[in-house]
Design an enzyme around this catalytic site. Structure first.
Site, PDB file in Angstrom:
ATOM      1  N   GLY A 174      -5.087  -2.099   5.124  1.00 56.77           N
ATOM      2  CA  GLY A 174      -4.262  -3.214   4.652  1.00 56.77           C
ATOM      3  C   GLY A 174      -4.921  -4.574   4.897  1.00 56.77           C
ATOM      4  N   ARG A 175      -5.406  -4.780   6.114  1.00 60.07           N
ATOM      5  CA  ARG A 175      -5.971  -6.092   6.469  1.00 60.07           C
ATOM      6  C   ARG A 175      -7.381  -6.298   5.908  1.00 60.07           C
ATOM      7  NH1 ARG A 175      -4.968  -2.778  10.426  1.00 60.07           N
ATOM      8  NH2 ARG A 175      -6.586  -1.979  11.816  1.00 60.07           N
TER       9      ARG A 175
ATOM     10  N   HIS B  73      -5.418 -33.691  17.730  1.00 59.22           N
ATOM     11  CA  HIS B  73      -4.307 -34.538  18.159  1.00 59.22           C
ATOM     12  C   HIS B  73      -3.177 -33.713  18.750  1.00 59.22           C
ATOM     13  CE1 HIS B  73      -6.085 -38.104  16.247  1.00 59.22           C
ATOM     14  NE2 HIS B  73      -6.614 -37.186  15.456  1.00 59.22           N
TER      15      HIS B  73
ATOM     16  N   LYS C 215       7.794  -0.679  12.252  1.00 59.60           N
ATOM     17  CA  LYS C 215       8.417  -0.229  11.004  1.00 59.60           C
ATOM     18  C   LYS C 215       9.532   0.789  11.297  1.00 59.60           C
ATOM     19  CE  LYS C 215       4.555  -1.243   7.892  1.00 59.60           C
ATOM     20  NZ  LYS C 215       3.672  -0.839   6.809  1.00 59.60           N
TER      21      LYS C 215
ATOM     22  N   GLU D  76      10.646  -4.735   4.427  1.00 58.83           N
ATOM     23  CA  GLU D  76      10.741  -6.157   4.067  1.00 58.83           C
ATOM     24  C   GLU D  76      10.369  -6.350   2.591  1.00 58.83           C
ATOM     25  OE1 GLU D  76       9.138  -4.812   6.567  1.00 58.83           O
ATOM     26  OE2 GLU D  76       9.185  -6.038   8.382  1.00 58.83           O
TER      27      GLU D  76
ATOM     28  N   LYS E 239       0.848  -1.201   0.000  1.00 55.10           N
ATOM     29  CA  LYS E 239       0.000   0.000   0.000  1.00 55.10           C
ATOM     30  C   LYS E 239       0.885   1.253   0.000  1.00 55.10           C
ATOM     31  CE  LYS E 239      -3.602   2.107   2.861  1.00 55.10           C
ATOM     32  NZ  LYS E 239      -4.509   1.918   3.987  1.00 55.10           N
TER      33      LYS E 239
HETATM   34  C1  G6Q Z   1      -2.670  -3.905   7.839  1.00 56.40           C
HETATM   35  C2  G6Q Z   1      -1.437  -3.348   8.331  1.00 56.40           C
HETATM   36  C3  G6Q Z   1      -0.173  -4.044   7.880  1.00 56.40           C
HETATM   37  C4  G6Q Z   1       0.213  -3.764   6.449  1.00 56.40           C
HETATM   38  C5  G6Q Z   1       1.652  -4.232   6.233  1.00 56.40           C
HETATM   39  C6  G6Q Z   1       2.124  -3.997   4.830  1.00 56.40           C
HETATM   40  O1  G6Q Z   1      -3.758  -3.463   8.071  1.00 56.40           O
HETATM   41  O2  G6Q Z   1      -1.397  -1.980   8.045  1.00 56.40           O
HETATM   42  O3  G6Q Z   1      -0.252  -5.428   8.060  1.00 56.40           O
HETATM   43  O4  G6Q Z   1      -0.645  -4.388   5.559  1.00 56.40           O
HETATM   44  O5  G6Q Z   1       2.487  -3.577   7.145  1.00 56.40           O
HETATM   45  O6  G6Q Z   1       2.057  -2.632   4.500  1.00 56.40           O
HETATM   46  P1  G6Q Z   1       2.216  -2.166   3.013  1.00 56.40           P
HETATM   47  O7  G6Q Z   1       1.112  -2.741   2.211  1.00 56.40           O
HETATM   48  O8  G6Q Z   1       2.173  -0.670   3.056  1.00 56.40           O
HETATM   49  O9  G6Q Z   1       3.544  -2.678   2.545  1.00 56.40           O
END
Ligand code: G6Q
Length: 563
Positions: free
Chosen positions: A277-278, A394, A524, A222, A216
């Site tokens: 994002g989620r 299990h 971050k 990463e 996003k």
């Molecule tokens: C989700 C969070 C987080 C995000 C990641 C990746 O709601 O904000 O999990 O999706 O940190 O972020 P980017 O899409 O900006 O790389």
């Protein structure tokens, strides 16, 4: 014997709604009520506490509830103004107040296409334009019309992203595996551990591989590190920068950074700041899903979510599946001291659902200040955990049955077998049904004695008596059964939207902003500070003693291994 958590529960302060006190008194009255007796007293209980929406059935009768409980919980929803907040979300109001953003993942699957206004603009035309662009691109790649730099067709798609830009598409691609294009393999790289990217690329051919850089912000360390590595890996064979356009596309809200990376903006799929994002698998972040199963199936998934949105929007609270699921969670979380919620799919295709919901729920409601920044003294979001149920039986179910903690559980089952192996499916279904029954009923001392034959002769030795106790189950453990007719793109969409709205309703009751994630932002920032210290010449002493020592140990190893 009461459960440990029940004995010491109630530490959570009262929820900020008047009926909370009444619910506390009601919970005390319910302490000695066993679900076994509630079922015995009411043959219609299962029917009364079940709800069907399309191909999704929720049986919530195996909960520690009566009509009175549900009446009070509905009052809780009313006092917290769930209906009002629901209207604000669907209406595009900026309910994510700390980031001043609307929360409109529902617009991404608004198949009815009614206008959704943000800042005076209907967002639907741009939502539809991106879906169309994704569809056209996916169609070309899937048909083989889109060729790599050497003229070969694309056989492997690698999504590079993390968190919300990874978990959703990965879970959905796995869940919809039976619908996958037979010549298209999907791979997901998220971890910054070099072992992940190395292993993923090992068997791939750059000439037939397409990378989706999904971020996003397009700044996540990463993802960007892995994306740069992938580009170097690709160019080592492809040689010319000009070939990147056939092999790298981006999904982002940050056009500038995408261009700076070297990706042609024509190959960028856009989404917007009002998509968390989620909650983003419905957006262009879902591109890997579309590449795997095709545009038509992807749209069926959107339509499934839209059907659940319509239900959530229109059904009265006491007939509203997300509202009911949310209130039951609050009941255990805030009145029984339950600390966690188990997600137990009895469907191999849904094996990543627990990890997906872990993020959706814990990042949304893992907060300790309310919407106005005031500290809360009541419990908010629970710990979400789980795994495929049959393997769990299990492994960790022992604790569910006989441990000292109260763990409400959701059992998720697809009724139709996913393969022709009918006997496998029968065994699977027999197991899930047996588990929900056993958790609810338990096994009394008498039943255990009878089963062991230790009552024969009329008395038992104290040794036998103690042994019997090991085989007694208290029962009275709450669970929901969520039954899908069969797992399709449509029912998957419904299921995910069900949980999204459950999380929303709980956030309203806990008076939280469920849509920011300052904890993630902190992570971050912090690593960026330490990173340069790892290759500093001098000993590091600017942190606490433990962190200094750990950094310095790593520095020594690093100096030795890098010369
Ligand atoms: C989700 C969070 C987080 C995000 C990641 C990746 O709601 O904000 O999990 O999706 O940190 O972020 P980017 O899409 O900006 O790389």
């Amino acid at each position: 014997m009461p459960l440990y958590v029940e004995k010491f529960g109630g530490e959570s302060g009262a929820l900020p709604w008047p009926v909370s006190r009444v619910l506390q008194t009601h919970r005390t009255q319910m302490a000695s009520t066993h679900m076994r007796d509630l079922f015995a007293a009411d043959p219609a209980r299962a029917e009364r506490f079940s709800l069907q929406v399309g191909d999704v059935l929720l049986d919530y009768s195996k909960n520690r509830i009566t009509d009175e409980t549900m009446r009070l919980l509905m009052q809780l929803a009313e006092e917290a103004d769930v209906t009002g907040w629901r209207g604000r979300m669907f209406g595009g109001e900026k309910i994510n107040n700390t980031e001043n953003r609307a929360v409109l993942h529902v617009a991404l699957r608004n198949r009815g296409n009614h206008p959704v206004i943000v800042d005076g603009e209907d967002v639907m035309p741009k939502v539809n334009a991106v879906i169309e662009k994704m569809g056209a691109f996916a169609g070309q790649v899937r048909s083989g019309e889109w060729r790599g730099y050497s003229g070969e067709r694309i056989t492997d798609v690698v999504n590079i992203g993390i968190g919300g830009s990874d978990l959703g598409p990965q879970m959905a691609v796995q869940a919809l595996a039976p619908y996958r294009h037979p010549q298209m393999k999907l791979h997901f790289i998220s971890n910054i551990d070099g072992a992940h990217v190395k292993a993923a690329l090992e068997s791939l051919n750059p000439a037939t591989t397409l990378f989706i850089v999904a971020s996003k912000t397009f700044t996540t360390q990463e993802t960007m590190t892995n994306a740069h590595y992938a580009r170097t890996w690709f160019l080592a064979q492809a040689q010319e920068d000009g070939h990147i356009a056939r092999h790298f596309v981006a999904v982002s809200t940050n056009r500038e950074a995408v261009t700076a990376f070297g990706i042609d903006p024509a190959n960028m799929f856009e989404f917007w700041d009002w998509v968390g994002g989620r909650y983003s698998l419905w957006s262009a972040i879902g591109l890997p899903i579309m590449l795997a199963v095709g545009a038509e199936r992807f749209i069926e998934m959107l339509a499934g979510a839209h059907a659940m949105d319509a239900h959530f929007r229109e059904a009265p609270p006491d007939q509203n599946m997300p509202v009911i699921l949310a209130l039951l969670g609050v009941w255990y979380n805030n009145f029984f001291g339950a600390q966690s919620q188990a997600i137990l799919p009895y469907d191999h295709a849904l094996r990543s659902l627990p990890a997906y919901l872990q993020q959706a729920d814990m990042e949304s409601n893992g907060k300790s200040v309310d919407r106005d920044g005031k500290g809360v003294d009541y419990a908010t979001g629970p710990i979400i955990w789980g795994a495929t149920g049959i393997n769990g039986q299990h492994a960790f179910y022992q604790l569910l049955h006989q441990g000292t903690r109260l763990v409400p559980a959701d059992f998720i089952v697809s009724l139709e077998p996913p393969t022709e192996l009918q006997e496998h499916h029968d065994i699977l279904i027999a197991n899930v049904l047996a588990q929900t029954e056993a958790l609810m009923r338990g096994r009394t001392r008498e039943e255990t004695q009878l089963e062991m034959g230790s009552l024969e002769g009329g008395s038992e030795s104290s040794q036998a008596g103690a042994f019997v106790q090991h085989k007694v189950f208290d029962g009275n453990h709450p669970s929901n059964a969520i039954l899908l007719q069969t797992l399709t793109p449509h029912t998957l969409g419904m299921l995910i939207a069900l949980y999204e709205h459950k999380i929303f309703v709980q956030g309203v009751i806990w008076n939280l902003n469920s849509y920011d994630q300052w904890g993630v932002e902190l992570g971050k920032q912090l690593a960026r500070r330490i990173l340069p210290e790892l290759h500093a010449d001098a000993m590091v002493s600017s942190h606490d003693a433990s962190t200094n020592s750990l950094i310095n140990q790593y520095r020594c190893i690093r100096q030795r291994t890098t010369g």
